[in-house]
Design a protein around this motif. Structure first.
Motif, PDB file in Angstrom:
ATOM      1  N   SER A  21       0.828  -1.204   0.000  1.00 43.99           N
ATOM      2  CA  SER A  21       0.000   0.000   0.000  1.00 43.99           C
ATOM      3  C   SER A  21       0.864   1.258   0.000  1.00 43.99           C
ATOM      4  O   SER A  21       0.565   2.240  -0.690  1.00 43.99           O
ATOM      5  N   ILE A 109      -4.127  13.828  -0.759  1.00 43.68           N
ATOM      6  CA  ILE A 109      -5.174  12.856  -1.100  1.00 43.68           C
ATOM      7  C   ILE A 109      -4.571  11.457  -1.236  1.00 43.68           C
ATOM      8  O   ILE A 109      -5.149  10.462  -0.773  1.00 43.68           O
ATOM      9  N   CYS A 110      -3.392  11.373  -1.869  1.00 41.90           N
ATOM     10  CA  CYS A 110      -2.718  10.072  -1.978  1.00 41.90           C
ATOM     11  C   CYS A 110      -2.366   9.525  -0.600  1.00 41.90           C
ATOM     12  O   CYS A 110      -2.522   8.327  -0.335  1.00 41.90           O
ATOM     13  N   GLY A 113      -4.999   7.770   1.076  1.00 37.86           N
ATOM     14  CA  GLY A 113      -5.373   6.494   0.476  1.00 37.86           C
ATOM     15  C   GLY A 113      -6.381   6.571  -0.640  1.00 37.86           C
ATOM     16  O   GLY A 113      -6.732   5.540  -1.231  1.00 37.86           O
ATOM     17  N   TYR A 114      -6.848   7.776  -0.997  1.00 37.51           N
ATOM     18  CA  TYR A 114      -7.846   7.914  -2.056  1.00 37.51           C
ATOM     19  C   TYR A 114      -7.134   8.166  -3.391  1.00 37.51           C
ATOM     20  O   TYR A 114      -7.158   9.284  -3.934  1.00 37.51           O
ATOM     21  N   GLY A 116      -7.693   7.087  -6.467  1.00 40.48           N
ATOM     22  CA  GLY A 116      -8.552   7.434  -7.599  1.00 40.48           C
ATOM     23  C   GLY A 116      -8.953   8.890  -7.572  1.00 40.48           C
ATOM     24  O   GLY A 116      -8.928   9.578  -8.612  1.00 40.48           O
ATOM     25  N   TYR A 117      -9.298   9.388  -6.394  1.00 42.30           N
ATOM     26  CA  TYR A 117      -9.664  10.798  -6.269  1.00 42.30           C
ATOM     27  C   TYR A 117      -8.467  11.695  -6.550  1.00 42.30           C
ATOM     28  O   TYR A 117      -8.603  12.786  -7.130  1.00 42.30           O
TER      29      TYR A 117
END
Length: 224
Positions: A21, A109-110, A113-114, A116-117
Motif C-alpha cells: 500500500s 489525497i494520496c 489512500g484515495y 482514484g480521487y
C-alpha cells in the motif's frame, strides 16, 4: 524482514501500513507529480529545480500524511511545519504558487489512500491549466519601451498604432536619458496577435525616428 517495516511505536490502536500500500501510494503520487510538471512546463519558462519540486512534492506530502495518519497531534505539528516552509528563495508568480498547492493537495489525497480521487483531481486541474495556457499563449502582459527625441510630444503620439495592434495598454513611467536629449517611455501592453510583433515595432520606429524600441516579458526587470 516481517518486522522491518513495522514502526517501533505501533500499537493495537495505531494501524500499520503495508509495504504494498505504501509503494502504491508513493508511485501514484510520483506519477501525478511528473504529470503536473509536464503540464506546467507547457509554453512556460521555468527552471529544472522548480519542475523537480513539482514532481517530487506529491510523494513527499503523501509519505508525511501516511506517517501521521490517525495521530491528531502529529498532524497539527506537520501542518505547522508546512506553514513555515518557504518554497522558493525568489518570490514566485501566482501560477507557481497555485502549482505548488495543487501538488501538495494531490499528495495529501494520496496519503489519505484515495488514489482514484487524487488522479481525478490532478487530471481536472491539469486539464484546466493546459487549456488556459493554450488559450492565452502570446497574449500575456509585456513591457514596451520606446525611446523618443525630446522635441516629440509623446502624449498620444502612439495611440493610433496601439489601437491597431494592442488589446490594452497602460503607461508605466517616463524618464529622460542621454543627458536629457531623449525620453524613454515604458508601457505595459497586451498584443492582439503575437505574429504582428515585427510590424508593430516597425510602425513605432517610423514614428519615433528609428530610435530604440524594446519589448520584453512583464517580469523582466532589465527592460529599462
Amino acid at each position: 524482514m516481517s518486522t522491518f517495516f513495522s514502526g517501533i511505536f505501533d500499537t493495537t490502536a495505531t494501524a500499520s501500513i503495508s509495504v504494498s500500500s505504501f509503494l502504491l501510494a508513493v508511485f501514484t503520487a510520483i506519477a501525478i507529480g511528473i504529470g503536473l510538471a509536464i503540464v506546467y512546463s507547457y509554453r512556460e519558462k521555468t527552471t529544472k529545480s522548480f519542475l523537480l519540486c513539482l514532481a517530487m512534492l506529491p510523494a513527499i506530502v503523501a509519505v508525511v500524511i501516511m506517517m501521521v495518519n490517525g495521530n491528531v497531534g502529529a498532524g497539527v505539528a506537520v501542518a505547522g511545519a508546512f506553514s513555515l516552509v518557504r518554497f522558493r528563495s525568489v518570490p514566485g508568480t501566482a501560477k507557481e504558487i497555485a502549482a505548488i498547492f495543487l501538488a501538495m493537495g494531490t499528495g495529501l489525497i494520496c496519503g489519505m489512500g484515495y488514489l482514484g480521487y487524487a488522479i481525478l483531481f490532478a487530471a481536472i486541474l491539469a486539464a484546466g491549466m493546459f487549456i488556459f495556457t493554450a488559450a492565452t499563449a502570446g497574449k500575456a502582459d509585456r513591457y514596451l519601451t520606446i525611446t523618443v527625441p525630446e522635441d516629440l510630444d509623446y502624449s498620444g503620439a502612439f495611440e493610433d498604432i496601439f489601437a491597431n495592434y494592442l488589446m490594452n495598454w497602460e503607461a508605466v513611467n517616463v524618464k529622460t536619458t542621454n543627458m536629457g536629449s531623449l525620453f524613454k517611455l515604458k508601457y505595459r501592453i497586451k498584443m492582439k496577435n503575437a505574429a504582428d510583433e515585427k510590424r508593430f515595432i516597425d510602425d513605432l520606429r517610423a514614428k519615433n525616428g528609428n530610435l530604440e524600441v524594446a519589448i520584453a516579458a512583464a517580469d523582466n526587470s532589465l527592460v529599462m
